[in-house]
Write an enzyme that holds these catalytic residues in place. Structure first.
Site, PDB file in Angstrom:
ATOM      1  N   LYS A 109      36.453  37.142  17.191  1.00 29.27           N
ATOM      2  CA  LYS A 109      37.295  35.947  17.281  1.00 29.27           C
ATOM      3  C   LYS A 109      38.203  36.099  18.484  1.00 29.27           C
ATOM      4  CE  LYS A 109      36.961  33.101  14.893  1.00 29.27           C
ATOM      5  NZ  LYS A 109      36.146  31.877  15.096  1.00 29.27           N
ATOM      6  N   GLU A 137      27.236  38.837  17.423  1.00 29.54           N
ATOM      7  CA  GLU A 137      28.149  39.219  16.323  1.00 29.54           C
ATOM      8  C   GLU A 137      27.428  39.802  15.110  1.00 29.54           C
ATOM      9  OE1 GLU A 137      31.858  37.446  13.624  1.00 29.54           O
ATOM     10  OE2 GLU A 137      30.908  36.146  15.100  1.00 29.54           O
TER      11      GLU A 137
END
Length: 384
Positions: free
Chosen positions: A202, A185
């Site tokens: 997410k 990420e």
């Protein structure tokens, strides 16, 4: 004691970036040292130096007066640790080369989750009550896993690449604990023209057994209202954070609900970008954005308060940010998820967690935590 260095690797391209032989190392373990450290980083950047290192999750409490007392001081993992460097090293430097593991046993052994399912469920239920009461819409509950480590951390870093290739791999050995990060990420990237982008991640699903199964899972993720809602909440939170330091009218979301595939999981990712206001300091940027909303929840400050009450150990480097700052103002930081901290004496700690929303279930979330632990321990049984 080895020479201090920090290595970044993008497994998608094979590109490495090594910083070695620091002119100095800026370390902060207290609030006063933390803010002084940010000032020193700004000075070093102005002197034409590069910075590379990390900020621990707990440092984020200092940017919000009502959370500052949560930070804790003088822990083994610094709140901030950055080397000051003349420039990146050439790719042919010995520390930038792949290294083979010679030991027969796994690098990490005897993994044990700090919370068994009954403990996890008790914390989950308390968090769920907050969601029901409307205190937060989402919060990222995490727990530590402890293990033993042995052998050469640099060889282990290269061996972990085979298990789970990622774009934001990092190995930090700047004194203090050694950090191995296998993060997929991006927290934020700033280019030399002052454009910032962030890639909130997410929504997680397990890989299928075949390409056809994978295609079905990805399609289901994209169509799943819960996964979309989780991702959208964090996109909104990060848009809000970024808008505090960017020019009006430049904010854009060029990608929403994209799915990236890794060896064990699929992850939903969106992209947010904007143009920064001029003359911002390193402190200004981190004060607006840190810690990343994808690992706190929404609204951010309330989620951080709730999580502090539920998690009984500091996150330390996990969920902090690892990255580099160039003299030109270009920066790149990852969110330090899938990150193992190696302490002296053979103790290793890594955390696993996930975003909890109103219709999450404790059973599924606990299983997801154990799935995420596979980046570090493969198929080993995790005691609990």
């Amino acid at each position: 004691m080895s020479e201090p260095y920090i290595l970044f690797r993008d497994d998608a391209t094979g590109q490495v970036m090594l910083f070695a032989e620091p002119a100095e190392i800026i370390i902060a373990r207290t609030r006063a040292e933390f803010f002084a450290g940010l000032v020193r980083m700004e000075e070093a950047k102005a002197e034409g130096k590069w910075l590379a290192g990390y900020m621990a999750y707990e440092a984020g409490y200092f940017f919000e007066e009502k959370l500052a007392s949560f930070a804790g001081e003088n822990r083994e993992t610094p709140l901030l640790c950055f080397g000051v460097f003349e420039s990146p090293q050439p790719d042919i430097h010995p520390l930038a080369q792949p290294k083979q593991r010679l030991e027969n046993e796994e690098f990490l052994t005897a993994p044990e989750a700090a919370w068994d399912f009954p403990i996890y469920k008790e914390r989950f239920d308390r968090l769920h009550e907050h969601l029901r009461l409307g205190d937060a819409y989402q919060a990222n509950l995490t727990m530590p896993v402890e293990a033993r480590w042995n052998g050469d951390p640099r060889a282990a870093f290269w061996s972990l690449i085979e298990r789970q290739p990622v774009k934001y791999g990092a190995l930090v050995d700047l004194g203090g604990p050694i950090i191995l990060s296998r993060s997929p990420e991006l927290f934020f990237r700033i280019d030399e023209e002052g454009w910032i982008e962030t890639h909130p991640m997410k929504g997680t699903a397990k890989r299928g057994a075949t390409p056809a199964e994978d295609a079905e899972i990805i399609a289901a993720m994209r169509a799943d209202i819960k996964t979309q809602a989780e991702n959208r909440m964090i996109v909104d939170l990060l848009r809000n954070d970024i808008s505090r330091i960017t020019e009006v009218g430049t904010l854009d979301v060029p990608k929403l609900f994209d799915v990236e595939t890794y060896p064990t999981v699929h992850q939903m990712v969106s992209h947010v970008q904007a143009r920064l206001c001029p003359e911002l300091s390193i402190r200004d940027i981190f004060a607006a954005l840190f810690p990343c909303g994808s690992i706190t929840g929404a609204p951010k400050i309330r989620a951080m308060e709730i999580l502090h009450a539920l998690e009984d150990a500091p996150r330390d480097a996990y969920c902090g940010a690892i990255g580099m700052i160039s003299p030109s103002g270009a920066m790149r930081f990852s969110v330090a998820i899938r990150t193992v901290t190696l302490f002296a004496g053979g103790r290793a700690v890594f955390n696993v967690g996930g975003g909890i929303v109103f219709d999450s279930t404790a059973e599924a979330e606990y299983e997801e935590c154990l799935l995420k632990a596979r980046f570090a321990v493969g198929d080993q049984w995790i005691a609990r």
